[in-house]
Design an enzyme around this catalytic site. Structure first.
Site, PDB file in Angstrom:
ATOM      1  N   ARG A 162      -1.626  39.574  -5.809  1.00 33.51           N
ATOM      2  CA  ARG A 162      -2.905  39.653  -5.103  1.00 33.51           C
ATOM      3  C   ARG A 162      -2.946  40.899  -4.224  1.00 33.51           C
ATOM      4  NH1 ARG A 162      -5.293  34.930  -1.042  1.00 33.51           N
ATOM      5  NH2 ARG A 162      -7.315  35.880  -0.657  1.00 33.51           N
ATOM      6  N   ASP A 444      -4.151  31.760   8.284  1.00 35.26           N
ATOM      7  CA  ASP A 444      -4.113  33.136   7.808  1.00 35.26           C
ATOM      8  C   ASP A 444      -5.460  33.796   8.048  1.00 35.26           C
ATOM      9  OD1 ASP A 444      -5.804  32.055   5.909  1.00 35.26           O
ATOM     10  OD2 ASP A 444      -4.415  32.269   4.230  1.00 35.26           O
TER      11      ASP A 444
END
Length: 553
Positions: A162, A444
């Site tokens: 990613r 996050d």
């Protein structure tokens, strides 16, 4: 500073000289520069199109809908994406938010029973130069089978790489006098060093694409994939990518996104918090889009979110693509016999069962202790390797379904929680960490985005707290942040004067962001361009701040 014609590259952080010279060989650097020179103008274009779309929405007051110009694609029942490789056909449980610069956790993931690893340079990662070099090098070691006591890459959990999203720049490399897109920096190095070996081992190259907002952005990725395959001598369609539908605008273009990537598609992914935050990003100044307390009123059972998941599953399966769900952020307590352990497991099981019943083909967990129970849950309630045959013809999703905000208000607890998450995320970034633990969850950039978005929106619309009718104002948020700062200090392990100063700085930065008149589009972009973060990044790259996420109370 490494300087050659058209290229400037910062020298390696201390202690990473071997990693640096392995990654930035002359051949790799030449490939990277060609990739960036070819596509940086196109990246500029898609970012300008985002701005244009936002201005159009603001000026006209219109709402998004399914595109008229591409109706022929949606109405054509015959096209399909290319079949995914065998290793992607059964990925019930992946590990999410796995920042590869955390070597110990990365190796644990490679040794786990998960079917895939979301190797995350985006949401769960802080993009300091040290972290990027260390993380990309760790992927290199894994692909080249250089870790001891780890299964070869052909047998280890499959790597779902990613890279950073379009909005992030890499400050430490310049091509033709400009800082380069972080997405191309990450993608180029990962592809150059690993693609052929991954392909030979039938294990990739596979990617997650973050924060794609339109089919035009998917088209750009498709062009990048075809160019890269030709440049590296790979067969067309070797690269496979899962697009994260994290923006409300993209939810109206899912079929078009699949079509643009049909030779390279591994499907679509849905996640709750970035997607919810995108409503504030695009429509936050409108009272019709006031998002209530997420801790009390926002979950996947609400109309706008379950409609989004239903449509994503239906769209993917109609076109032969895999549909994946979000990540379980809850952490299991160490004591398996305690009441809290059973409560957390029961909560995660209930939420993930909803996703399985909606037809997803897999989802993510952060806590590796959740892998086995979630694998068993899939085996009990799904239909084999995947659920591609669950076409969900029973549903019809309308624009109203996707755009109807849930009912509810704002609680003092929810406001305090959002402030805490926003502040602690900034503090983590100032420490060189991309995620942290708070009240039994991993947090996050996705949860930080929704947290600061809601606080900004509640101030903007001067909502009243359900608890006592008090208005949410700048003054109230500032007061609560000051109160919470004292509590947070006790939650930071190995408290030092530097830790205290960093926390105070994080509070100041958070208050600045949520009090701005214009909503900053991405928190990570804002931080990545801020002098305070860049100064702290310099310290981190010199090795003065390092390590995995610290524990939180």
């Amino acid at each position: 500073m490494l300087v050659q014609e058209g290229v400037e590259l910062e020298t390696p952080p201390p202690g990473l000289e071997r990693e640096f010279h392995t990654l930035f060989s002359s051949e790799a650097l030449q490939f990277l520069c060609e990739l960036i020179s070819t596509f940086q103008p196109e990246v500029d274009k898609v970012l300008k199109l985002r701005v244009l779309r936002k201005v159009q929405l603001d000026l006209t007051g219109e709402l998004p809908g399914f595109l008229k110009d591409t109706a022929h694609l949606r109405n054509d029942p015959n096209w399909r994406v290319s079949p995914v490789p065998p290793r992607l056909r059964c990925r019930h449980v992946d590990i999410g938010d796995l920042s590869p610069c955390d070597t110990q956790r990365f190796i644990q993931g490679l040794k786990s029973t998960a079917q895939g690893l979301q190797v995350d340079f985006d949401d769960g990662n802080c993009p300091t130069y040290r972290n990027q070099i260390k993380g990309i090098y760790n992927v290199y070691l894994a692909v080249h089978n250089q870790y001891q006591d780890v299964l070869p890459i052909s047998q280890a959990p499959v790597l779902m790489l990613r890279p950073r999203a379009w909005n992030m720049v890499e400050h430490n490399m310049m091509v033709n006098g400009r800082e380069v897109p972080g997405s191309l920096f990450d993608f180029g190095l990962l592809m150059f060093h690993n693609a052929k070996l991954l392909l030979q081992n039938q294990s990739g190259p596979f990617f997650y694409l973050s924060k794609v907002e339109s089919y035009m952005e998917a088209r750009l990725w498709s062009q990048i994939f075809f160019w890269t395959e030709k440049k590296l001598g790979l067969p067309e369609g070797s690269i496979k990518a899962t697009v994260l539908i994290e923006c409300v605008l993209a939810s109206f273009e899912m079929e078009e996104i699949l079509y643009e990537l049909k030779e390279h598609s591994a499907g679509l992914n849905c996640g709750i918090w970035d997607y919810s935050a995108s409503f504030v990003n695009k429509f936050g100044h409108r009272t019709d889009f006031l998002l209530p307390d997420r801790s009390k009123y926002v979950d996947m059972e609400k109309r706008f979110l379950h409609s989004y998941m239903d449509l994503l599953v239906q769209t993917c399966h109609r076109r032969g693509a895999l549909a994946t769900g979000g990540m379980a952020a809850l952490m299991l307590p160490r004591d398996k016999d305690c009441v809290l352990y059973k409560t957390v497991l029961r909560t995660v099981t209930r939420l993930k069962l909803l996703e399985i019943q909606a037809g997803v083909d897999g989802f993510m967990v952060y806590d590796m202790d959740l892998i086995d129970p979630m694998q068993k849950l899939f085996q009990l309630h799904s239909h084999g390797q995947n659920q591609l045959l669950q076409l969900r013809d029973d549903i019809t999703v309308t624009p109203e379904d996707l755009l109807t905000m849930p009912a509810g208000g704002v609680t003092l607890y929810g406001l305090r929680y959002n402030i805490a998450v926003g502040v602690l995320f900034i503090e983590a970034w100032l420490s060189g960490r991309g995620h942290f633990f708070y009240l039994g969850k991993v947090e996050d950039s996705a949860t930080a985005e929704i947290s600061r978005s809601q606080v900004w929106q509640w101030i903007r619309h001067q909502v009243r707290l359900e608890d006592n009718g008090i208005l949410v104002t700048r003054a109230l948020v500032s007061s609560l942040a000051e109160d919470l700062m004292g509590e947070m200090k006790t939650a930071i392990v190995s408290q030092t004067s530097r830790d205290e100063q960093r926390l105070m700085t994080a509070v100041s930065m958070f208050l600045e962001i949520v009090q701005k008149n214009d909503f900053p589009e991405f928190l990570t972009t804002y931080l990545n361009l801020d002098h305070t973060f860049l100064s702290s990044q310099s310290l981190h790259d010199k090795g003065q701040m390092d390590g995995p996420p610290k524990a939180r109370l």
